[in-house]
Write an enzyme that holds these catalytic residues in place. Structure first.
Site, PDB file in Angstrom:
ATOM      1  N   LEU A 487       5.413  -4.542   0.673  1.00 62.83           N
ATOM      2  CA  LEU A 487       4.484  -5.059  -0.262  1.00 62.83           C
ATOM      3  C   LEU A 487       3.991  -4.432  -1.360  1.00 62.83           C
ATOM      4  O   LEU A 487       3.556  -4.562  -2.385  1.00 62.83           O
ATOM      5  CB  LEU A 487       3.559  -5.726   0.420  1.00 62.83           C
ATOM      6  CG  LEU A 487       3.842  -7.111   1.422  1.00 62.83           C
ATOM      7  CD1 LEU A 487       2.755  -7.506   2.203  1.00 62.83           C
ATOM      8  CD2 LEU A 487       4.671  -8.176   0.595  1.00 62.83           C
ATOM      9  N   GLU A 489       2.416   0.273  -2.146  1.00 58.98           N
ATOM     10  CA  GLU A 489       2.046   1.317  -1.306  1.00 58.98           C
ATOM     11  C   GLU A 489       0.661   1.479  -1.704  1.00 58.98           C
ATOM     12  O   GLU A 489      -0.002   1.251  -2.894  1.00 58.98           O
ATOM     13  CB  GLU A 489       2.715   2.711  -2.166  1.00 58.98           C
ATOM     14  CG  GLU A 489       4.257   2.737  -1.912  1.00 58.98           C
ATOM     15  CD  GLU A 489       5.009   4.058  -2.188  1.00 58.98           C
ATOM     16  OE1 GLU A 489       3.979   4.815  -2.903  1.00 58.98           O
ATOM     17  OE2 GLU A 489       6.137   4.208  -1.744  1.00 58.98           O
ATOM     18  N   GLY A 490      -0.097   2.085  -0.822  1.00 60.25           N
ATOM     19  CA  GLY A 490      -1.738   2.329  -0.961  1.00 60.25           C
ATOM     20  C   GLY A 490      -2.160   3.717  -1.009  1.00 60.25           C
ATOM     21  O   GLY A 490      -1.172   4.483  -1.433  1.00 60.25           O
ATOM     22  N   CYS A 491      -3.393   3.730  -1.097  1.00 60.08           N
ATOM     23  CA  CYS A 491      -4.071   5.119  -1.321  1.00 60.08           C
ATOM     24  C   CYS A 491      -3.434   6.138  -0.154  1.00 60.08           C
ATOM     25  O   CYS A 491      -3.355   7.245  -0.385  1.00 60.08           O
ATOM     26  CB  CYS A 491      -5.613   5.126  -1.007  1.00 60.08           C
ATOM     27  SG  CYS A 491      -6.149   4.041  -2.452  1.00 60.08           S
ATOM     28  N   PHE A 492      -3.281   5.697   0.970  1.00 61.92           N
ATOM     29  CA  PHE A 492      -2.796   6.542   2.065  1.00 61.92           C
ATOM     30  C   PHE A 492      -1.803   6.062   2.775  1.00 61.92           C
ATOM     31  O   PHE A 492      -1.421   6.570   3.967  1.00 61.92           O
ATOM     32  CB  PHE A 492      -4.272   7.060   2.998  1.00 61.92           C
ATOM     33  CG  PHE A 492      -4.857   5.872   3.514  1.00 61.92           C
ATOM     34  CD1 PHE A 492      -4.194   5.018   4.404  1.00 61.92           C
ATOM     35  CD2 PHE A 492      -6.254   5.588   3.122  1.00 61.92           C
ATOM     36  CE1 PHE A 492      -4.913   3.968   4.854  1.00 61.92           C
ATOM     37  CE2 PHE A 492      -6.651   4.672   3.467  1.00 61.92           C
ATOM     38  CZ  PHE A 492      -6.299   3.834   4.576  1.00 61.92           C
ATOM     39  N   GLY A 493      -1.099   5.125   2.454  1.00 66.13           N
ATOM     40  CA  GLY A 493       0.044   4.716   3.158  1.00 66.13           C
ATOM     41  C   GLY A 493       0.798   3.648   2.441  1.00 66.13           C
ATOM     42  O   GLY A 493       0.660   3.518   1.343  1.00 66.13           O
ATOM     43  N   TYR A 566      -2.364 -11.983   5.856  1.00 64.23           N
ATOM     44  CA  TYR A 566      -1.426 -11.813   4.813  1.00 64.23           C
ATOM     45  C   TYR A 566      -1.517 -12.942   3.591  1.00 64.23           C
ATOM     46  O   TYR A 566      -1.990 -13.858   4.109  1.00 64.23           O
ATOM     47  CB  TYR A 566       0.040 -12.101   5.222  1.00 64.23           C
ATOM     48  CG  TYR A 566       1.071 -12.411   3.747  1.00 64.23           C
ATOM     49  CD1 TYR A 566       1.506 -11.083   3.280  1.00 64.23           C
ATOM     50  CD2 TYR A 566       1.723 -13.428   3.597  1.00 64.23           C
ATOM     51  CE1 TYR A 566       2.305 -11.442   2.165  1.00 64.23           C
ATOM     52  CE2 TYR A 566       2.512 -13.917   2.693  1.00 64.23           C
ATOM     53  CZ  TYR A 566       2.944 -12.567   1.930  1.00 64.23           C
ATOM     54  OH  TYR A 566       3.793 -12.661   0.650  1.00 64.23           O
ATOM     55  N   ALA A 567      -2.083 -12.430   2.431  1.00 66.78           N
ATOM     56  CA  ALA A 567      -2.320 -13.141   1.142  1.00 66.78           C
ATOM     57  C   ALA A 567      -1.076 -13.163   0.352  1.00 66.78           C
ATOM     58  O   ALA A 567      -0.670 -12.425  -0.332  1.00 66.78           O
ATOM     59  CB  ALA A 567      -3.399 -12.593   0.519  1.00 66.78           C
ATOM     60  N   ASP A 626     -16.848  -0.919  -4.065  1.00 61.12           N
ATOM     61  CA  ASP A 626     -15.402  -1.005  -4.977  1.00 61.12           C
ATOM     62  C   ASP A 626     -15.070  -2.363  -5.064  1.00 61.12           C
ATOM     63  O   ASP A 626     -14.071  -2.667  -5.293  1.00 61.12           O
ATOM     64  CB  ASP A 626     -14.263  -0.115  -4.522  1.00 61.12           C
ATOM     65  CG  ASP A 626     -13.355   0.074  -5.678  1.00 61.12           C
ATOM     66  OD1 ASP A 626     -13.712  -0.114  -6.711  1.00 61.12           O
ATOM     67  OD2 ASP A 626     -12.295   0.484  -5.403  1.00 61.12           O
TER      68      ASP A 626
END
Length: 821
Positions: A487, A489-493, A566-567, A626
């Site tokens: 879906l 990529e994030g900040c650390f994964g 899940y959204a 944030d």
């Protein structure tokens, strides 16, 4: 009847004269004032305003009684009789008034015991303002004589006047842009607005071009005048250009605002120096005076009850605002003790703050005890040698204690695999008053390192294996989890879609679509620590309808998987943009027609749901830090869910000038105390919620479009706020403004926001569709100009950065549908 335009012009001229009409003041001269000078009664009232047409006679009457002698001044200069000025008793008459007679007139009545002053503001109106070229007294610098035989292309003659590119000014002010240039043959000048030719009919009231001064003048600017203005200077040998950006701020008029706590009480000794500071904020030009309360015959007040006051310092012709805001007192004496007042006024009203000066007697110097220089020098050397010896002994002792025999790995036939348990401690984001029973220093995993032999590999290999404790309440079997497509990529994964069988305990055999957060292959120990901290934070927060809830985790016999809701409709910002109507200037995709048109109630429902989610997080002592539309996800049933509230963030190492991967600046959502002092509270989250409301009612607009970070800091400190969105009522906009209050304690709580939004949502009908294709009112104080909308398709016409997928959030397909509670 005076028209609005002439009235505004009168106010502007009046405030200009206020700043010019005060006699200059020198503090050194003030120290030599005669003590027997009678104190002046200060008249704290609105000055009388007179409007006279050119050519008419001006007659003023001094209303002060029992005056032995009456004297008149204009702009601080004494007035005497001449061929146009007649002084008879308490009357002043000027024949054949001209615009140069505009200014601040004052009559002073001298009595035997005191004196009193009465002020008049006079404006001699003219069809065309004669003040357009007040700043052009140095115009000779702009005219450059060229040798006829020296042919050359255009060039700038005075770049110092062109350094300020961004101009932000209140509405109804006059704006002037200058481009002094030279060239041979003589160059011509044209003006462009937003890259197109600027014509008189493009602006109500037109504009003036002073070719001899290379200037463009716009009077009574309005929000529709926002944009880029380019001067194009050219002749047959070439051309040059320079661009200014104009931002018009629509603000309600108010009397001057004095910064709280200033001036502050001060104390000093006799002979010392002291200064009082008074910070004044005012849209209209303020008039500032420093006043000292004095006594007359042992009394501070006169027979009429008015206090005896002495004006110490006032704005003069050559006095700047910075100079008048500070009062210096040198070589203080006991007579200087007392009450000092900073008084500031404009055409709206007057404000003042007072402070006390306490003068103490000079301290008696004690007899200095001086040691023999020989003994002092010997003592210093001895102490230095002793400290160095202690350091050397300490280093030797530590090395002897820590020296051990290193193992000889070359003699071992097998390869050793390093199994390392990462020491993690709970990194939760809670407010200082948190009463959670869970100790933030409780270690999740203790560090242990062991060597285990394996004969299958021919050489040494260091492999990190993360061993996490099992939590039976949240542990989910891996064999019941089927991973699907990525879906994002994030900040650390990374985040992938998955099917989890039996994760809903009420339906143990049914597969539920979930989102799974996991580490990348090149993840570091810090990344693992952040992911575990986020998981632990979500466990502590608990579940709520309007936040992304933790469903489970896989921590044993494999990589760490964090299973969350899940959204399907992605983040709120793209959700709103995808539903912008066709024809809207900042439409997300002008060729796509939405299946359902959003109603005003849909937007209020979005805001209400998010306020409920933040109210719950605040009740759990959680500070988000944030909050923005990019960190809100939308489910299949159009339920708003706040995400990323459990992320560990290093607030001490934020690069406020660095853009995120999608080109937007996160500082535009931050409260001033978080931005400048790095103080994060529930009140700073309320500020961010106000910006989030603005994003919702602009259908995914980008805050403060095109404003550089440095200018944004300055504008926030000066009190500037964003305009009211088109699809927003005054009540909702005032709610945003309350969230943006400069004082954190004055902002509403999330509980109050939920109550207000619930009431508004109840009174809102379902039939109020958004009509975003109608032109905006050009003179409305809350509606931005359609020609420079703050929410264009690429966020800003001044920021061409591309908009890829959101960081830290998955990208979901968009499905049309209205928002329901």
């Amino acid at each position: 009847m005076v028209s609005w335009g002439r009235f505004i012009c009168l106010v502007l001229v009046t405030m200009a004269t206020l700043s010019l009409a005060r006699p200059s003041f020198s503090l050194v001269e003030d120290t030599t004032l005669e003590p027997e000078e009678p104190p002046t009664k200060y008249q704290i009232s609105q000055p009388e305003a007179y409007v006279v047409a050119p050519g008419e006679s001006l007659e003023l009457q001094c209303m002060l009684k029992d005056a032995a002698v009456i004297s008149w001044t204009k702009d601080g200069v004494h007035l005497g009789p001449n061929n146009r000025t007649v002084l008879i008793g308490e009357y002043l008459q000027i024949k054949g008034a001209t615009p140069r007679d505009s200014g601040l007139y004052a009559c002073t009545a001298a009595r035997t015991v005191d004196s009193e002053t009465w002020i008049f503001m006079v404006n001699v109106t003219d069809a065309i303002s004669s003040g357009d070229d007040e700043d052009d007294t140095d115009s000779s610098e702009d005219v450059v004589s060229e040798n006829r035989s020296n042919q050359r292309a255009p060039y700038w003659t005075n770049t110092e006047k062109m350094e300020k590119r961004l101009h932000a000014c209140p509405a109804a002010n006059t704006v002037k842009f200058r481009c002094p240039a030279g060239g041979n043959p003589t160059s011509t000048m044209r003006w462009l607005k937003n890259g197109k030719e600027f014509k008189q009919e493009h602006r109500i009231g037109g504009y003036k071009v002073r070719n001899q001064h290379w200037s463009l003048i716009m009077e009574s600017v309005v929000p529709s005048d926002k944009g880029n203005y380019t001067c194009l200077v050219e002749n047959e040998y070439g051309s040059i250009n320079h661009t200014y950006h104009l931002d018009v701020v629509e603000r309600s008029p108010h009397r001057p605002i004095l910064q709280a706590g200033l001036p502050a009480n001060a104390s000093t000794v006799v002979g010392g120096d002291v200064e009082f500071v008074c910070k004044v904020y005012s849209d209209a030009q303020p008039h500032i005076q420093w006043i000292k309360h004095v006594e007359k015959n042992g009394s501070k007040n006169g027979p009429d009850g008015l206090p005896y006051l002495k004006v110490l310092k006032a704005a003069g012709v050559n006095t700047t605002d910075k100079e008048i805001e500070v009062l210096y007192i040198r070589n203080v004496t006991f007579e200087d003790a007392g009450e000092y007042t900073c008084l500031a006024g404009n055409s709206i009203g007057i404000s003042f703050h007072s402070a006390w000066l306490t003068v103490l007697p000079a301290p008696v110097r004690e007899k200095e005890i001086t040691a023999s220089p020989d003994y002092l020098e010997i003592a210093i050397y001895c102490i230095g040698v002793f400290l160095i010896a202690c350091m050397v002994v300490t280093v030797i002792f530590c090395r002897m204690k820590t020296t051990t025999k290193k193992p000889d790995f070359s003699s071992q036939p097998a390869v050793h695999k390093l199994t390392k348990r990462i020491p993690l401690r709970r990194q939760v984001t809670v407010s200082a008053e948190s009463s959670s029973s869970m100790n933030s220093n409780t270690p999740l995993v203790r560090i242990t390192t062991r060597l285990s032999s394996t004969a299958d590999t021919p050489m040494l290999a260091g492999v990190s294996e993360y061993e996490l404790p099992e939590d039976p309440k949240w542990e989910f079997p891996r064999d019941k989890l089927t991973l699907g497509k990525p879906l994002g990529e994030g900040c650390f994964g990374q985040v992938v879609m998955a099917e989890a069988v039996g994760i809903d305990k009420d339906k143990p055999k049914e597969a539920v679509t979930v989102a799974v957060k996991m580490l990348k292959d090149d993840a570091t120990e810090k990344d693992l620590s952040d992911l575990v901290s986020e998981m632990e934070m979500m466990k502590m927060i608990g579940k709520h309808k309007n936040i992304i809830n933790l469903l489970g985790a896989c921590t044993q016999d494999g990589p760490l998987y964090v299973i969350v809701e899940y959204a399907s409709k992605g983040n709120l910002r793209e959700y709103l943009r995808a539903r912008r109507p066709p024809g809207m200037e900042y439409s997300y995709d002008i060729n796509r027609v939405p299946e359902e048109q959003m109603t005003f109630k849909d937007l209020v429902s979005c805001t209400y749901q998010l306020a409920r989610g933040m109210e719950y997080l605040a009740s759990q002592k959680c500070i988000h830090r944030d909050l923005a539309a990019r960190n809100v996800l939308v489910t299949e049933n159009n339920v708003m869910k706040i995400a990323d509230f459990g992320l560990a963030r290093d607030i001490n190492n934020i690069d406020y000038y660095k853009k995120t991967t999608n080109g937007r600046l996160p500082v535009k959502w931050m409260a001033p105390e978080a931005l400048f002092d790095r103080v994060y509270t529930h009140q700073s989250d309320v500020w961010s919620f106000g910006v989030l409301m603005w994003e919702i009612f602009t259908l995914g607009g980008s805050p403060y479009p095109g404003i550089p970070v440095e200018e944004l800091f300055k504008l926030l400190k000066e009190g500037h706020r964003m305009d009211k969105p088109t699809n927003c009522t005054n009540e909702l906009y005032m709610m945003m403004r309350d969230c943006w209050h400069a004082v954190p304690s004055q902002r509403p709580t999330f509980k109050q926001l939920v109550e207000d939004l619930d009431r508004i949502l109840t009174l809102t009908t379902n039939e109020e569709y958004l009509d975003l294709t109608q032109p905006l009112e050009q003179y409305s104080p809350s509606y931005p100009d359609t020609s420079s909308s703050c929410s264009s398709g690429d966020d800003s016409v001044f920021s061409p950065d591309p908009m890829p997928y959101e960081p830290c959030l998955p990208q979901y397909p968009h499905i049309n549908g209205s928002v329901k509670t």
